[in-house]
Design a protein around this motif. Structure first.
Motif, PDB file in Angstrom:
ATOM      1  N   TYR A 166      -1.024   7.272 -53.544  1.00  0.00           N
ATOM      2  CA  TYR A 166      -1.452   6.149 -54.424  1.00  0.00           C
ATOM      3  C   TYR A 166      -0.087   5.762 -55.441  1.00  0.00           C
ATOM      4  O   TYR A 166      -0.359   5.632 -56.536  1.00  0.00           O
ATOM      5  N   THR A 193      -7.618   4.671 -59.053  1.00  0.00           N
ATOM      6  CA  THR A 193      -7.619   5.852 -58.093  1.00  0.00           C
ATOM      7  C   THR A 193      -7.473   7.293 -58.538  1.00  0.00           C
ATOM      8  O   THR A 193      -7.797   8.225 -57.662  1.00  0.00           O
ATOM      9  N   TYR A 339     -12.167   8.046 -56.648  1.00  0.00           N
ATOM     10  CA  TYR A 339     -11.939   6.679 -55.885  1.00  0.00           C
ATOM     11  C   TYR A 339     -12.135   7.222 -54.492  1.00  0.00           C
ATOM     12  O   TYR A 339     -11.463   8.105 -54.100  1.00  0.00           O
ATOM     13  N   THR A 340     -12.898   6.526 -53.661  1.00  0.00           N
ATOM     14  CA  THR A 340     -13.245   6.842 -52.426  1.00  0.00           C
ATOM     15  C   THR A 340     -13.473   5.756 -51.475  1.00  0.00           C
ATOM     16  O   THR A 340     -14.226   4.782 -52.111  1.00  0.00           O
ATOM     17  N   GLY A 341     -13.218   5.961 -50.078  1.00  0.00           N
ATOM     18  CA  GLY A 341     -13.755   4.834 -49.402  1.00  0.00           C
ATOM     19  C   GLY A 341     -15.058   4.976 -49.008  1.00  0.00           C
ATOM     20  O   GLY A 341     -15.723   5.894 -49.159  1.00  0.00           O
ATOM     21  N   HIS A 344     -19.316   3.630 -42.909  1.00  0.00           N
ATOM     22  CA  HIS A 344     -19.253   2.673 -42.316  1.00  0.00           C
ATOM     23  C   HIS A 344     -20.793   1.855 -42.293  1.00  0.00           C
ATOM     24  O   HIS A 344     -20.886   0.605 -42.188  1.00  0.00           O
ATOM     25  N   SER A 354     -17.468  -4.597 -46.766  1.00  0.00           N
ATOM     26  CA  SER A 354     -16.606  -4.469 -47.678  1.00  0.00           C
ATOM     27  C   SER A 354     -17.195  -3.409 -48.900  1.00  0.00           C
ATOM     28  O   SER A 354     -18.447  -3.259 -48.847  1.00  0.00           O
ATOM     29  N   ALA A 355     -16.364  -3.065 -49.861  1.00  0.00           N
ATOM     30  CA  ALA A 355     -16.559  -2.173 -50.926  1.00  0.00           C
ATOM     31  C   ALA A 355     -17.630  -3.247 -51.863  1.00  0.00           C
ATOM     32  O   ALA A 355     -18.386  -2.296 -52.389  1.00  0.00           O
ATOM     33  N   ASP A 374     -11.594  -3.913 -53.352  1.00  0.00           N
ATOM     34  CA  ASP A 374     -11.124  -4.158 -51.728  1.00  0.00           C
ATOM     35  C   ASP A 374      -9.725  -4.714 -51.473  1.00  0.00           C
ATOM     36  O   ASP A 374      -9.326  -5.276 -50.532  1.00  0.00           O
ATOM     37  N   GLY A 377      -7.966  -1.877 -48.847  1.00  0.00           N
ATOM     38  CA  GLY A 377      -8.789  -1.073 -48.141  1.00  0.00           C
ATOM     39  C   GLY A 377     -10.116  -1.042 -49.037  1.00  0.00           C
ATOM     40  O   GLY A 377     -10.300  -1.612 -50.177  1.00  0.00           O
ATOM     41  N   ALA A 378     -11.408  -0.613 -48.445  1.00  0.00           N
ATOM     42  CA  ALA A 378     -12.781  -0.760 -48.966  1.00  0.00           C
ATOM     43  C   ALA A 378     -13.100   0.453 -49.661  1.00  0.00           C
ATOM     44  O   ALA A 378     -13.324   1.414 -49.228  1.00  0.00           O
ATOM     45  N   TYR A 379     -12.934   0.513 -50.947  1.00  0.00           N
ATOM     46  CA  TYR A 379     -13.042   1.659 -51.962  1.00  0.00           C
ATOM     47  C   TYR A 379     -14.039   1.415 -53.066  1.00  0.00           C
ATOM     48  O   TYR A 379     -14.018   0.254 -53.251  1.00  0.00           O
TER      49      TYR A 379
END
Length: 412
Positions: A166, A193, A339-341, A344, A354-355, A374, A377-379
């Protein structure tokens, strides 16, 4: 007639004739409205707010007492303009004691601000002309970039990715971008993050700034909230940093004074002077009594250390709960953010695009509020500043989070 004429008069920087349209709401305003709707639809269910980015504790009683006593003094009633000297002096001693940053001149290299947000909003006024570039990191706090665009400048975003710890890839910028760039914004420990910077990274930033003649703006709002053996690290502690930039420190997060609106900027004399000039045109300074309460805080960094212990404890519990559910998450070494993804889908077949989509689902179905990102990435961002009276209450809330998430059943 009047309504139509005013609607056509709004500046493009806030939406032009579309101003007021819900479709362009600021992210955090959308979240606030969604939370109100969720509470309305579920009046008997506790809403767990992991999205709020401000401390849950009050300022220390001693700090409040200083404010009370100072507010009664006639000498503090007037405009503070560019700040009182005793606060600047305290800021210099604080930088020495907590960050081992020595040699700051409290007269020419320090100034106060009405919160770090105000400082970030005003800095572009001193440096950005139409066509100039401000380099920003995403996801991140957008204020300096927003003001850059309002002044006719351009924002170049550098994504913060897990594979780079990051940290922004400065080498990805083109020579033309570097030539036009005036400001580089970095924020460590990072929002959202939770990542921390290294001395090696700061050294690279200094070298990059010198080679390309770019001013560095280091936003250190969370810098003192460290744990896991991490010592607070200042950008200005790196050799040559003061030649190329400044650092912003906020009392909001470190001393539980969010609504008090007090911060300071320190570092390069010319940058501080430029900020002071535009600040003098835009505000009349923070109430002197608040600055004097701030002096007490800066003289007592153990207040921050106590707060950091609480956040560290909550992080440990929340990370354990999230890992049990299936999230890939690591306890940060500083700040109050995780902070995390996103997953699915759910086992029932609900897929997330999307987040923002996932955060809306989480709020409606589990009454848990988080902040979606977003940009790279989707977090989602989760904050450990949720309201809790004591450790027992912390454990109850995190157990409830785990129960609700486990009942949904996510697929990662």
């Amino acid at each position: 007639m009047t309504k139509s004429f005013i609607q056509q008069s709004f500046a493009e920087r806030i939406g032009g004739n579309k101003f007021g349209n819900d479709a362009i709401l600021y992210k955090f305003e959308k979240i606030k409205r969604a939370k109100r709707e969720a509470r309305k639809n579920n009046p008997n269910v506790e809403l767990i707010d992991l999205g709020v980015g401000e401390p849950d504790w009050m300022a220390e009683e001693e700090v409040i007492e200083v404010l009370y006593e100072q507010a009664k003094l006639r000498e503090n009633r007037g405009y503070a303009d560019n700040g009182i000297q005793v606060f600047k002096d305290a800021a210099v001693h604080y930088m020495e004691k907590v960050y081992q940053v020595y040699g700051l001149n409290s007269i020419n290299e320090v100034n106060h601000g009405i919160g770090s947000k105000s400082i970030l909003a005003l800095l572009p006024l001193a440096f950005i002309n139409p066509g100039d570039i401000a380099i920003m990191t995403v996801p991140g706090y957008p204020v300096m970039g927003t003001m850059t665009k309002a002044l006719g400048g351009e924002v170049v975003n550098l994504p913060l990715l897990a594979e780079n710890s990051y940290l922004p890839e400065l080498d990805s910028l083109t020579s033309k971008q570097c030539h036009r760039a005036k400001l580089l914004y970095i924020n460590y420990p990072n929002n959202p993050t939770g990542a921390t910077a290294t001395k090696k990274f700061f050294e690279k930033v200094v070298q990059f700034a010198k080679e390309n003649k770019i001013i560095v703006v280091s936003d250190a709002a969370y810098a003192a909230l460290t744990f896991e053996g991490q010592r607070p690290l200042s950008f200005l502690s790196v050799e040559g940093a003061k030649d190329v930039g400044i650092e912003i420190h906020s009392l909001s997060k470190a001393f539980n004074m969010t609504g008090w609106r007090l911060a300071f900027v320190c570092g390069n004399e010319l940058v501080v002077k430029g900020f002071a000039t535009v600040k003098d045109d835009n505000d009349s300074g923070q109430f002197a009594a608040i600055q004097k309460a701030g002096v007490y805080c800066l003289q007592h960094p153990e207040i921050t250390e106590k707060t950091a212990l609480k956040y560290s404890r909550r992080h440990t519990m929340l990370v354990k709960a999230l890992k049990h559910i299936g999230f890939t998450v690591t306890k940060p070494k500083a700040s109050f953010y995780l902070y995390t993804g996103i997953p699915h889908s759910t086992k029932s077949g609900r897929c997330f695009t999307s987040a923002e989509d996932f955060s809306e689902f989480l709020l409606k179905e589990a009454l848990i509020s988080v902040v979606p990102w977003d940009d790279a990435g989707a977090y989602i961002r989760l904050s450990v500043t949720f309201e809790a009276r004591d450790e027992k209450e912390e454990e109850r809330i995190i157990s409830e989070i785990a129960r609700r998430l486990d009942n949904i059943g996510f697929i990662f």
